[in-house]
Motif scaffolding. Structure first.
Motif, short mmCIF file in Angstrom:
data_model
loop_
_atom_site.label_atom_id
_atom_site.label_comp_id
_atom_site.label_asym_id
_atom_site.label_seq_id
_atom_site.Cartn_x
_atom_site.Cartn_y
_atom_site.Cartn_z
N SER A 1 47.53 37.49 46.90
CA SER A 1 48.29 38.52 46.19
C SER A 1 48.61 38.10 44.75
CB SER A 1 49.57 38.86 46.95
OG SER A 1 50.37 37.71 47.12
N VAL A 2 48.90 36.82 44.53
CA VAL A 2 49.16 36.33 43.17
C VAL A 2 47.89 36.43 42.33
CG1 VAL A 2 49.77 34.28 41.81
CG2 VAL A 2 51.05 34.83 43.89
N ASP A 3 46.76 36.10 42.94
CA ASP A 3 45.48 36.21 42.24
C ASP A 3 45.19 37.65 41.83
OD1 ASP A 3 44.90 33.46 42.55
OD2 ASP A 3 44.07 33.83 44.55
N ALA A 4 45.42 38.58 42.75
CA ALA A 4 45.17 39.99 42.46
C ALA A 4 46.10 40.49 41.36
CB ALA A 4 45.34 40.82 43.73
N ALA A 5 47.36 40.08 41.40
CA ALA A 5 48.32 40.49 40.37
C ALA A 5 47.93 39.94 39.00
CB ALA A 5 49.73 40.04 40.75
N ALA A 6 47.47 38.70 38.96
CA ALA A 6 47.05 38.09 37.69
C ALA A 6 45.83 38.82 37.14
CB ALA A 6 46.75 36.61 37.88
N ALA A 7 44.88 39.15 38.01
CA ALA A 7 43.68 39.87 37.56
C ALA A 7 44.07 41.25 37.01
CB ALA A 7 42.69 40.01 38.70
N ALA A 8 45.00 41.90 37.66
CA ALA A 8 45.46 43.22 37.18
C ALA A 8 46.17 43.09 35.84
CB ALA A 8 46.38 43.86 38.23
N ALA A 9 46.90 42.00 35.65
CA ALA A 9 47.66 41.81 34.41
C ALA A 9 46.76 41.63 33.19
CB ALA A 9 48.59 40.62 34.55
N VAL A 10 45.57 41.09 33.38
CA VAL A 10 44.66 40.87 32.24
C VAL A 10 43.51 41.86 32.21
CG1 VAL A 10 45.26 38.42 32.03
CG2 VAL A 10 43.33 39.11 33.47
N ALA A 11 43.47 42.79 33.14
CA ALA A 11 42.36 43.74 33.23
C ALA A 11 42.25 44.63 31.99
CB ALA A 11 42.50 44.59 34.49
N HIS A 12 43.35 44.85 31.30
CA HIS A 12 43.35 45.73 30.13
C HIS A 12 42.77 45.06 28.88
CE1 HIS A 12 46.92 43.31 29.44
NE2 HIS A 12 46.84 43.68 28.16
N LEU A 13 42.57 43.76 28.91
CA LEU A 13 42.08 43.05 27.73
C LEU A 13 40.61 43.37 27.49
CD1 LEU A 13 43.66 39.54 28.41
CD2 LEU A 13 44.49 41.31 26.85
N SER A 14 40.26 43.53 26.24
CA SER A 14 38.86 43.83 25.90
C SER A 14 38.00 42.59 26.12
CB SER A 14 38.76 44.28 24.44
OG SER A 14 38.95 43.17 23.59
N PRO A 15 36.70 42.78 26.34
CA PRO A 15 35.81 41.62 26.53
C PRO A 15 35.85 40.65 25.34
CG PRO A 15 34.70 43.63 27.19
CD PRO A 15 36.00 44.05 26.56
N GLY A 16 35.99 41.17 24.13
CA GLY A 16 36.06 40.30 22.96
C GLY A 16 37.29 39.42 22.98
N VAL A 17 38.43 39.98 23.35
CA VAL A 17 39.66 39.20 23.44
C VAL A 17 39.55 38.15 24.52
CG1 VAL A 17 42.13 39.33 24.05
CG2 VAL A 17 41.13 41.02 22.47
N VAL A 18 38.98 38.53 25.64
CA VAL A 18 38.83 37.58 26.75
C VAL A 18 37.94 36.41 26.34
CG1 VAL A 18 37.96 37.28 29.10
CG2 VAL A 18 39.29 39.31 28.52
N ARG A 19 36.87 36.69 25.60
CA ARG A 19 36.00 35.60 25.14
C ARG A 19 36.74 34.67 24.18
NH1 ARG A 19 32.10 39.50 25.82
NH2 ARG A 19 32.18 40.34 23.70
N VAL A 20 37.58 35.22 23.33
CA VAL A 20 38.37 34.37 22.42
C VAL A 20 39.34 33.51 23.22
CG1 VAL A 20 40.14 34.42 20.62
CG2 VAL A 20 38.14 35.88 20.42
N LEU A 21 39.95 34.09 24.25
CA LEU A 21 40.89 33.32 25.08
C LEU A 21 40.20 32.18 25.81
CD1 LEU A 21 43.01 36.27 26.54
CD2 LEU A 21 43.70 34.64 24.76
N LEU A 22 38.92 32.32 26.05
CA LEU A 22 38.14 31.27 26.73
C LEU A 22 37.77 30.10 25.83
CD1 LEU A 22 35.61 33.19 28.98
CD2 LEU A 22 37.35 31.57 29.72
#
Length: 185
Positions: A27-48
């Protein structure tokens, strides 16, 4: 530093048990995935970015250089050896042991996280500066959001990787020695 290392190691080992041999998020994993689901692919790549090998290697070499400049050869060797040990134990022992899969890959504990956090922990121990602790925490939070947002890992994989990396570095790091007090007589 054995007590904190033992606590972190035990927590890392225990955290993965409920997910061993599985593929479904908690459930924590699912909540975390939902929390970052709105981020654009470009932002996610920068965060990586903090997890990229060239960044981790540069930070590791910085730690080695700082140790050598201070004349701390043992710590310079450990600045290379401790992260390498954590990475090897993760890939060769823990991932096969826990057998947690996502997208056809073993994911617990996160190797991306282990490599980053091991090097960041070394930098914190070498510098003993609050600003380094803050920057390390920011890098870890960014990396966690990126790893979860990109779908590479569950949040528990990142947490387990963090705990394991800290445990390995603390277990291998020499205890700081205090300078002897001047003699009064």
């Amino acid at each position: 530093m054995w007590a904190p290392a033992a606590v972190c190691g035990a927590l890392a080992l225990l955290l993965g048990l409920p997910f061993a041999g599985g593929t479904t998020p908690g459930s924590v994993d699912a909540a975390a995935a939902a929390a970052v689901a709105h981020l654009s692919p470009g932002v996610v790549r920068v965060l990586l970015l903090p997890t990229e090998p060239f960044v981790v290697l540069a930070l590791g070499l910085l730690a080695v250089a700082l140790c050598l400049r201070a004349g701390r050869r043992l710590e310079a060797a450990l600045a290379l050896g401790a992260p390498l040990l954590a990475i090897l134990l993760t890939g060769w022992l823990l991932k096969p042991l826990y057998d947690r899969w996502k997208n056809g890959t073993l994911v617990y504990p996160s190797g991306h996280t282990v490599s980053l956090v091991a090097v960041l922990t070394v930098l914190v121990l070498v510098t003993r500066r609050v600003i380094v602790v803050v920057l390390a925490a920011v890098a870890l939070l960014a990396a966690a959001a990126g790893l979860v947002g990109m779908g590479y890992h569950y949040l528990t994989d990142v947490a387990g990787g963090t705990l394991f990396a800290v445990a390995v570095v603390l277990a291998t790091w020499p205890v700081p020695r205090r300078a002897p007090a001047p003699s009064g007589g």
